[in-house]
Design a protein around this motif. Sequence first.
Motif, PDB file in Angstrom:
ATOM      1  N   LEU A 245     -12.970  17.971 -21.459  1.00 36.45           N
ATOM      2  CA  LEU A 245     -11.551  18.219 -21.219  1.00 36.45           C
ATOM      3  C   LEU A 245     -11.033  17.479 -19.995  1.00 36.45           C
ATOM      4  N   ASP A 246     -11.792  17.507 -18.898  1.00 35.33           N
ATOM      5  CA  ASP A 246     -11.283  16.968 -17.640  1.00 35.33           C
ATOM      6  C   ASP A 246     -11.382  15.450 -17.541  1.00 35.33           C
ATOM      7  N   ILE A 247     -12.478  14.873 -18.043  1.00 34.62           N
ATOM      8  CA  ILE A 247     -12.653  13.424 -17.846  1.00 34.62           C
ATOM      9  C   ILE A 247     -12.599  12.622 -19.145  1.00 34.62           C
ATOM     10  N   GLY A 248     -12.549  13.297 -20.279  1.00 33.10           N
ATOM     11  CA  GLY A 248     -12.508  12.561 -21.540  1.00 33.10           C
ATOM     12  C   GLY A 248     -13.790  11.801 -21.825  1.00 33.10           C
ATOM     13  N   TYR A 249     -14.907  12.499 -21.681  1.00 33.76           N
ATOM     14  CA  TYR A 249     -16.236  11.884 -21.862  1.00 33.76           C
ATOM     15  C   TYR A 249     -16.473  11.591 -23.341  1.00 33.76           C
ATOM     16  N   VAL A 250     -16.652  10.334 -23.687  1.00 32.46           N
ATOM     17  CA  VAL A 250     -16.788   9.954 -25.097  1.00 32.46           C
ATOM     18  C   VAL A 250     -18.157   9.376 -25.437  1.00 32.46           C
ATOM     19  N   ALA A 251     -19.084   9.362 -24.481  1.00 34.66           N
ATOM     20  CA  ALA A 251     -20.419   8.824 -24.776  1.00 34.66           C
ATOM     21  C   ALA A 251     -21.099   9.531 -25.946  1.00 34.66           C
ATOM     22  N   PRO A 252     -20.974  10.858 -26.105  1.00 31.08           N
ATOM     23  CA  PRO A 252     -21.610  11.484 -27.269  1.00 31.08           C
ATOM     24  C   PRO A 252     -21.109  10.933 -28.599  1.00 31.08           C
ATOM     25  N   GLN A 253     -19.807  10.699 -28.698  1.00 28.39           N
ATOM     26  CA  GLN A 253     -19.252  10.183 -29.959  1.00 28.39           C
ATOM     27  C   GLN A 253     -19.702   8.746 -30.234  1.00 28.39           C
ATOM     28  N   ILE A 254     -19.629   7.897 -29.233  1.00 32.06           N
ATOM     29  CA  ILE A 254     -19.928   6.478 -29.494  1.00 32.06           C
ATOM     30  C   ILE A 254     -21.412   6.259 -29.754  1.00 32.06           C
TER      31      ILE A 254
ATOM     32  N   THR B  73     -12.586   8.483 -20.551  1.00 27.74           N
ATOM     33  CA  THR B  73     -11.291   7.901 -20.907  1.00 27.74           C
ATOM     34  C   THR B  73     -10.175   8.320 -19.962  1.00 27.74           C
ATOM     35  N   LYS B  74     -10.297   9.479 -19.332  1.00 23.20           N
ATOM     36  CA  LYS B  74      -9.238   9.941 -18.434  1.00 23.20           C
ATOM     37  C   LYS B  74      -9.400   9.431 -17.006  1.00 23.20           C
ATOM     38  N   GLU B  75     -10.511   8.739 -16.757  1.00 18.55           N
ATOM     39  CA  GLU B  75     -10.764   8.202 -15.423  1.00 18.55           C
ATOM     40  C   GLU B  75     -10.882   6.682 -15.425  1.00 18.55           C
ATOM     41  N   ASP B  76     -10.673   6.082 -16.606  1.00 18.89           N
ATOM     42  CA  ASP B  76     -10.739   4.627 -16.735  1.00 18.89           C
ATOM     43  C   ASP B  76     -12.099   4.084 -16.305  1.00 18.89           C
ATOM     44  N   ILE B  77     -13.157   4.792 -16.697  1.00 19.51           N
ATOM     45  CA  ILE B  77     -14.527   4.365 -16.421  1.00 19.51           C
ATOM     46  C   ILE B  77     -15.162   3.929 -17.733  1.00 19.51           C
ATOM     47  N   PHE B  78     -15.886   2.810 -17.675  1.00 22.06           N
ATOM     48  CA  PHE B  78     -16.465   2.209 -18.873  1.00 22.06           C
ATOM     49  C   PHE B  78     -17.983   2.168 -18.774  1.00 22.06           C
ATOM     50  N   CYS B  79     -18.589   1.863 -19.913  1.00 22.80           N
ATOM     51  CA  CYS B  79     -20.041   1.713 -19.978  1.00 22.80           C
ATOM     52  C   CYS B  79     -20.380   0.549 -20.899  1.00 22.80           C
ATOM     53  N   GLN B  80     -21.641   0.203 -20.908  1.00 27.21           N
ATOM     54  CA  GLN B  80     -22.182  -0.681 -21.944  1.00 27.21           C
ATOM     55  C   GLN B  80     -22.855   0.199 -22.993  1.00 27.21           C
ATOM     56  N   LEU B  81     -22.438   0.056 -24.233  1.00 23.58           N
ATOM     57  CA  LEU B  81     -23.130   0.702 -25.352  1.00 23.58           C
ATOM     58  C   LEU B  81     -24.191  -0.286 -25.840  1.00 23.58           C
ATOM     59  N   VAL B  82     -25.440   0.107 -25.698  1.00 23.94           N
ATOM     60  CA  VAL B  82     -26.565  -0.792 -25.972  1.00 23.94           C
ATOM     61  C   VAL B  82     -27.322  -0.272 -27.190  1.00 23.94           C
ATOM     62  N   VAL B  83     -27.490  -1.135 -28.190  1.00 24.69           N
ATOM     63  CA  VAL B  83     -28.300  -0.799 -29.360  1.00 24.69           C
ATOM     64  C   VAL B  83     -29.427  -1.809 -29.441  1.00 24.69           C
ATOM     65  N   LEU B  84     -30.657  -1.316 -29.326  1.00 20.28           N
ATOM     66  CA  LEU B  84     -31.852  -2.145 -29.396  1.00 20.28           C
ATOM     67  C   LEU B  84     -32.635  -1.795 -30.656  1.00 20.28           C
TER      68      LEU B  84
END
Length: 209
Positions: free
Chosen positions: A38-47, A195-206
């Motif tokens: 809710l607070d930061i819009g964490y989307v790592a679980p979905q992606i 998403t609510k903090e404009d922080i990004f990651c690298q999604l890595v698939v090996l």
Amino acid sequence: MSAENPLLQQSVTLGGDPDTIRDFYKNWSDSYDSDLLLDIGYVAPQITAEALCRRVSDTALVLDAGCGTGLVGIELIKRKPNLSIDGIDLTPEMLEASRRKEVYRKLSEADMSGRLQDIDDDTYDGVVSAGVFTNGHVGPDGIDELIRITKPGAPVVLTVRDSAWEADGFKDKVGQLEAGGRTKSVEITHSPYHTKEDIFCQLVVLEVV
């Protein structure tokens, strides 16, 4: 863009010490889901769940490495209800929160900064790890164990926070794994993370070789 959550700010300063990390998440486990979703819009679980589910069968045995409160497990089972999902985490209180989600076959306490003693080579049809490979947590060498326990030809899906990708050696590690013939880099995508903090990651698939 909102200011970064104070607990998130603290989390990236933990220095990688397992005892410090365990204590930190013990005290965060009750509000973790609401703080992240809710607070930061964490989307790592979905992606990460989406990336893994595109690459495993409907009945695959997969590991959620660093499962926390079970947010990834929920996303996996939404997409493939017949998956068998194991979870490991450093913090008993987080594992208990995962257990309440009722989506895991087995949950175990484990330190991903060392050898995963209770997991044999080539066990899993796929491994996913969201939010673990970041500043102050598990370093690049933790990827080696995920590769060891994953079957040849199977995917390892993980997020690496942008601030750790080059600075903490993850980009170099992924390159070394491919150069050494241990993995093939299937996908490395710059993706939203908070998403609510404009922080990004690298999604890595090996793909394990």
